[in-house]
Enzyme design. Structure first.
Site, PDB file in Angstrom:
ATOM      1  N   CYS A  39      33.621  75.230 -26.907  1.00 18.08           N
ATOM      2  CA  CYS A  39      32.331  76.118 -26.791  1.00 18.08           C
ATOM      3  C   CYS A  39      32.872  77.511 -27.354  1.00 18.08           C
ATOM      4  O   CYS A  39      31.831  78.425 -27.380  1.00 18.08           O
ATOM      5  CB  CYS A  39      32.052  76.433 -25.412  1.00 18.08           C
ATOM      6  SG  CYS A  39      33.617  76.854 -24.491  1.00 18.08           S
ATOM      7  N   CYS A 112      35.138  74.302 -18.139  1.00 20.59           N
ATOM      8  CA  CYS A 112      35.439  75.790 -17.753  1.00 20.59           C
ATOM      9  C   CYS A 112      36.429  75.969 -16.612  1.00 20.59           C
ATOM     10  O   CYS A 112      37.087  76.865 -16.688  1.00 20.59           O
ATOM     11  CB  CYS A 112      33.927  76.240 -17.134  1.00 20.59           C
ATOM     12  SG  CYS A 112      32.520  75.777 -18.035  1.00 20.59           S
TER      13      CYS A 112
HETATM   14 FE1  FES Z   1      32.870  76.827 -22.424  1.00 20.55          FE
HETATM   15 FE2  FES Z   1      32.465  77.342 -19.930  1.00 20.55          FE
HETATM   16  S1  FES Z   1      30.956  76.730 -21.361  1.00 20.55           S
HETATM   17  S2  FES Z   1      34.431  77.611 -20.939  1.00 20.55           S
END
Ligand code: FES
Length: 171
Positions: A39, A112
């Site tokens: 992400c 996360c």
């Molecule tokens: Fe990537 Fe939370 S969406 S660390």
């Protein structure tokens, strides 16, 4: 959606609205920073140690999250949970343990929590290593990415710093 899912969402919202221990720690003993290749988010954790009953324990922990709200929620509860833990106890904690006060994270958000675990491990390992051996991830050109900018930035402390990328689960 189950009641448990709703509870978790509510706890995450509360932790994001009123995060605990967020921000740089000026007198930290160790710093760990990780980035997710999935992400692009990053998380940094600072640790301050003290002695208790002849054991080294985490006196306090703080964090900064770059890009991820759920990581803020997990890091907030995790930094509260870490206070008073020995290094060995902290190393035994996995992402699910660190996010446990929030309830089970939804599958999309599990990484996360793993970011928080990764930053904690980096800080604990940085504390145990010679500062001279610590260096930013070598494959990343300095200042060309968020990771490069953060790894090249000052920590604001005399703390030991190392930046790593979390494992890409697809590889
Ligand atoms: Fe990537 Fe939370 S969406 S660390």
């Amino acid at each position: 959606m189950s009641d448990a899912d709703t509870d978790t969402e509510e706890r995450i919202r509360e932790a994001i609205a009123r995060p605990k221990n967020m921000g740089e720690m000026a007198d930290a003993d160790a710093v760990g920073t990780v980035g997710s290749p999935d992400c692009g988010d990053m998380l940094r954790m600072w640790l301050k140690f003290s002695e208790k009953d002849g054991r080294k324990v985490i006196d306090r922990a703080s964090f900064q999250s770059f890009g991820c709200q759920t990581a803020i929620a997990v890091a907030s509860v995790a930094t509260e949970l870490l206070a008073g833990k020995s290094v060995e106890e902290a190393l035994a904690l996995e992402a699910g343990d660190l996010s446990q006060p929030l309830g089970a994270l939804p599958p999309m958000k599990i990484h996360c929590g793993q970011m928080v675990e990764g930053a904690l491990r980096q800080a604990l390992e940085a504390e145990n290593e010679d500062a001279a051996a610590l260096a930013p991830a070598p494959s990343l050109p300095a200042d060309s990415t968020l990771l490069g900018r953060i790894s090249g930035s000052r920590t604001g402390t005399g703390a030991k710093l190392r930046v790593v990328k979390l494992e890409d689960e697809d590889e």
